[in-house]
Design an enzyme around this catalytic site. Structure first.
Site, PDB file in Angstrom:
ATOM      1  N   LYS A   1       0.855  -1.185   0.000  1.00 42.09           N
ATOM      2  CA  LYS A   1       0.000   0.000   0.000  1.00 42.09           C
ATOM      3  C   LYS A   1       0.891   1.233   0.000  1.00 42.09           C
ATOM      4  O   LYS A   1       1.707   1.413   0.895  1.00 42.09           O
ATOM      5  CB  LYS A   1      -0.905   0.003   1.235  1.00 42.09           C
TER       6      LYS A   1
ATOM      7  N   ASP B   1      -2.556  10.273   3.338  1.00 44.52           N
ATOM      8  CA  ASP B   1      -3.955   9.879   3.521  1.00 44.52           C
ATOM      9  C   ASP B   1      -4.684  10.933   4.346  1.00 44.52           C
ATOM     10  O   ASP B   1      -4.645  10.925   5.575  1.00 44.52           O
ATOM     11  CB  ASP B   1      -4.039   8.511   4.210  1.00 44.52           C
TER      12      ASP B   1
ATOM     13  N   LYS C   1     -10.313  13.088   7.434  1.00 47.00           N
ATOM     14  CA  LYS C   1      -9.930  12.754   8.811  1.00 47.00           C
ATOM     15  C   LYS C   1      -9.965  14.029   9.646  1.00 47.00           C
ATOM     16  O   LYS C   1      -9.572  15.089   9.180  1.00 47.00           O
ATOM     17  CB  LYS C   1      -8.499  12.205   8.842  1.00 47.00           C
TER      18      LYS C   1
ATOM     19  N   ASP D   1       1.525   6.408   5.328  1.00 45.46           N
ATOM     20  CA  ASP D   1       0.574   5.455   4.758  1.00 45.46           C
ATOM     21  C   ASP D   1       1.091   4.747   3.501  1.00 45.46           C
ATOM     22  O   ASP D   1       0.368   3.996   2.854  1.00 45.46           O
ATOM     23  CB  ASP D   1      -0.747   6.184   4.464  1.00 45.46           C
TER      24      ASP D   1
ATOM     25  N   ASP E   1     -12.147   7.196   3.214  1.00 43.18           N
ATOM     26  CA  ASP E   1     -10.974   6.959   4.057  1.00 43.18           C
ATOM     27  C   ASP E   1     -10.587   5.473   4.092  1.00 43.18           C
ATOM     28  O   ASP E   1      -9.531   5.112   4.595  1.00 43.18           O
ATOM     29  CB  ASP E   1     -11.238   7.488   5.471  1.00 43.18           C
TER      30      ASP E   1
ATOM     31  N   GLU F   1      -9.389   3.732   1.745  1.00 38.69           N
ATOM     32  CA  GLU F   1      -8.824   3.819   0.398  1.00 38.69           C
ATOM     33  C   GLU F   1      -7.762   2.758   0.133  1.00 38.69           C
ATOM     34  O   GLU F   1      -7.566   2.352  -1.015  1.00 38.69           O
ATOM     35  CB  GLU F   1      -8.234   5.220   0.169  1.00 38.69           C
TER      36      GLU F   1
ATOM     37  N   ARG G   1      -7.546  -0.433   0.743  1.00 40.02           N
ATOM     38  CA  ARG G   1      -8.071  -1.676   0.165  1.00 40.02           C
ATOM     39  C   ARG G   1      -8.410  -1.507  -1.319  1.00 40.02           C
ATOM     40  O   ARG G   1      -8.344  -2.466  -2.088  1.00 40.02           O
ATOM     41  CB  ARG G   1      -9.289  -2.149   0.976  1.00 40.02           C
TER      42      ARG G   1
HETATM   43  N1  BES Z   1      -4.340   4.723   6.709  1.00 39.87           N
HETATM   44  C1  BES Z   1      -5.480   4.454   7.510  1.00 39.87           C
HETATM   45  C2  BES Z   1      -5.198   3.449   8.634  1.00 39.87           C
HETATM   46  C3  BES Z   1      -4.205   3.879   9.695  1.00 39.87           C
HETATM   47  C4  BES Z   1      -4.656   4.328  10.921  1.00 39.87           C
HETATM   48  C5  BES Z   1      -2.851   3.741   9.491  1.00 39.87           C
HETATM   49  C6  BES Z   1      -3.750   4.677  11.894  1.00 39.87           C
HETATM   50  C7  BES Z   1      -1.938   4.098  10.476  1.00 39.87           C
HETATM   51  C8  BES Z   1      -2.390   4.561  11.686  1.00 39.87           C
HETATM   52  C9  BES Z   1      -6.584   3.864   6.624  1.00 39.87           C
HETATM   53  O1  BES Z   1      -6.616   4.288   5.315  1.00 39.87           O
HETATM   54  C10 BES Z   1      -7.904   4.263   7.219  1.00 39.87           C
HETATM   55  O2  BES Z   1      -8.171   5.423   7.254  1.00 39.87           O
HETATM   56  N2  BES Z   1      -8.691   3.273   7.636  1.00 39.87           N
HETATM   57  C11 BES Z   1      -9.969   3.518   8.199  1.00 39.87           C
HETATM   58  C12 BES Z   1     -10.941   2.532   7.588  1.00 39.87           C
HETATM   59  C13 BES Z   1     -12.379   2.799   7.946  1.00 39.87           C
HETATM   60  C14 BES Z   1     -12.850   4.110   7.337  1.00 39.87           C
HETATM   61  C15 BES Z   1     -13.225   1.639   7.446  1.00 39.87           C
HETATM   62  C16 BES Z   1      -9.851   3.301   9.699  1.00 39.87           C
HETATM   63  O3  BES Z   1      -9.122   2.405  10.124  1.00 39.87           O
HETATM   64  O4  BES Z   1     -10.454   4.068  10.441  1.00 39.87           O
HETATM   65 ZN    ZN Z   2      -4.821   4.865   4.530  1.00 43.61          ZN
HETATM   66 MN    MN Z   3      -7.653   6.105   5.060  1.00 45.84          MN
END
Ligand code: BES
Ligand code: ZN
Ligand code: MN
Length: 501
Positions: free
Chosen positions: A264, A269, A276, A287, A346, A348, A350
């Site tokens: 990834k 992000d 966010k 990220d 968010d 993204e 996947r």
């Molecule tokens: N890049 C984030 C996940 C992340 C969180 C990485 C903290 C490092 C530290 C990812 O893209 C994300 O935002 N995931 C969301 C998914 C949700 C919206 C289904 C999450 O984990 O909140």
């Molecule tokens: Zn992310």
């Molecule tokens: Mn994200």
């Protein structure tokens, strides 16, 4: 870059600025670890007692400096704690040595040459100390004025590692390659997101590829549109920095197996339209840590000349909100032919990984491993030092978990419960990019699984916790990018080359 050398000289006789020794707890007393006998002799056998007077306890992470007595060439002794001494006849653990060596080099900024007189009983010990020392010496100063700053330790001389012994030489070379490639991944993660965009990441891959004889192919936004990569484009279309899909391949003429690694690579992000909140985006330059780990592993495989093909896929995009950004409610036509309703922009990672997994599967590799800072849920589950492992094959997941343990990376096996799949059902597309919040890390894993080719063993490493370290430095781990997953992936490539997987 810190140099790594092997020396036959004694701990008291090598010309160096500092000699590093180990101390440990044995019951209630402090003991000097093997390797530093000559230094202890120069102290008339009182080194442990002197250290005790200075308050040393032998705990891990502890570092005590003291002047060397006559009879020791180096003017300074640095004693690092090794925790509890092992039972008679047993060796210190690799990770204990790796961390102690890292603590030592972090303490030794501004020093030119240090002799490491830590306990070495086998080539693996020398490798662990070498790795830890080179990793601990890491600093990221690309955007700082360093005219008045102390430089990292210049040279690590390992004592007790036999320089003419093939196994020791190979161990040191491997340690250098692994540590430098982890440091490459750290550099990429630490690079500010206005500097590291999908295009500059792709360019950096081409530079590394040239240097190490790798084949690098870059799909730009036009090629991605032509190829129908709806997932990668859907994530990247909100940014003025367009996305890329990079294939970076190492091949060996005698290779019998091909390992595909998918990373990834979200260079920033912001969350996109599902923005966010403040407090959640300050570290989101990290990220792309999965893609960085993949690139580093492919380069390491080349440097080590492994008899296995390793194909890296870097799914690079910047997730930004704008008038051209994907909206919650949009449906994307993925590269696989499936449609995905984006409920939350968010989620993204996947989406870009899905396209890369489909593409990687087309080449029928013997296995696919993806690496991603995928979910906050995994950080909630496992904390910030442990990555989660999911897989479509129990044995493969177990093998990776054991490899991680062996190389000193904390990980834990996680399930892919089939019942969670239906929470991603969508009324308007084949599936949605989100399901239930509870078990969010597993839901993300189930999403990815849908894009893995039939019959290919696949594992997913969610490194959202350990990829970026926000707390105080410890052992060989600095603040910022850590190089998470590189050691596990390199060992996995080695095991694959050896036909053990
Ligand atoms: N890049 C984030 C996940 C992340 C969180 C990485 C903290 C490092 C530290 C990812 O893209 C994300 O935002 N995931 C969301 C998914 C949700 C919206 C289904 C999450 O984990 O909140
Ligand atoms: Zn992310
Ligand atoms: Mn994200």
């Amino acid at each position: 870059m810190t140099a790594l050398t092997l020396s036959t000289a004694g701990a008291a006789t090598l010309r160096a600025d500092v000699v590093v020794v180990g101390v440990a707890k044995s019951g209630k007393t402090l003991v000097v670890a093997p390797g530093a006998e000559a230094v202890d002799t120069a102290f008339e056998g009182r080194l442990a007692a002197v250290l005790e007077t200075l308050g040393a306890s032998g705990s891990e992470g502890e570092a005590t400096k003291l002047p060397a007595p006559a009879g020791v060439k180096a003017p300074v002794v640095l004693a690092v704690g090794l925790g509890t001494a092992p039972e008679d006849g047993e060796a210190y653990g690799s990770e204990v040595l790796r961390r102690a060596a890292g603590t030592a080099t972090r303490t030794l900024t501004g020093v030119k040459k240090a002799a490491f007189a830590l306990p070495i009983t086998a080539p693996e010990d020398a490798a662990a100390i070498g790795e830890g020392a080179l990793l601990g010496a890491y600093v990221y100063t690309a955007f700082q004025d360093t005219t008045d700053a102390k430089k990292p330790l210049g040279e690590v001389a390992l004592l007790g590692a036999k320089p003419r012994d093939k196994a020791y030489k190979a161990a040191a070379e491997r340690a250098l390659a692994v540590a430098e490639e982890m440091n490459r991944a750290r550099d990429l993660v630490n690079m500010p997101p206005n500097e590291l965009t999908p295009a500059t990441f792709a360019a950096a891959t081409q530079v590394a590829g040239k240097e190490h004889g790798l084949k690098v192919q870059v799909l730009d936004e036009k090629a991605l549109a032509k190829g129908g990569y709806g997932g990668i484009l859907g994530v990247g279309n909100g940014s003025v920095n367009p996305p890329r899909l990079v294939r970076v391949a190492y091949t060996h003429p005698k290779a019998e197996k091909t390992l595909a690694l998918v990373g990834k690579g979200i260079t920033y992000d912001s969350g996109g339209i599902s923005l966010k909140p403040a407090g959640h985006n300050e570290t989101m330059k990290c990220d792309m840590a999965g893609a960085a780990a993949v690139l580093s592993t492919v380069v390491a495989a080349a440097r080590l000349g492994l008899e296995v093909n390793v194909t890296g896929w870097l799914a690079l995009a910047e997730n930004m909100p704008s008038g051209s950004a994907t909206r919650p409610g949009d449906v994307l036509n993925m590269y696989s032919g499936k449609t995905v309703e984006v409920l939350n922009t968010d989620a993204e990672g996947r989406l870009v990984l899905a396209d890369a997994l489909t593409k990687a599967s087309e080449e029928h590799p013997d296995a696919i491993v993806d690496v991603a800072t995928l979910t906050g849920a995994m950080v909630l589950a496992l904390g910030d030092r442990t990555f989660g492992i999911m897989a479509n094959d129990d044995d493969y997941r177990t093998a990776i978990h054991e490899i991680a343990e062996e190389v000193g990376e904390q990980s834990w096996p996680m399930p892919l419960p089939a019942d969670l799949r239906k929470t991603m059902d969508s009324p308007s597309a084949d599936m949605a990019n989100m399901g239930v919040r509870m078990g969010g890390g597993l839901v993300a894993g189930l999403f990815l699984q849908e894009f893995v080719g039939e019959g290919i063993p696949w594992a997913h490493l969610d490194i959202a916790g350990p990829a970026f370290h926000e707390g105080a430095p410890y052992g060989y781990t600095p603040k910022g990018g850590t190089g998470s997953a590189v050691r596990t992936l390199v060992k996995l490539a080695e095991r694959t080359a050896a036909g053990e997987l």
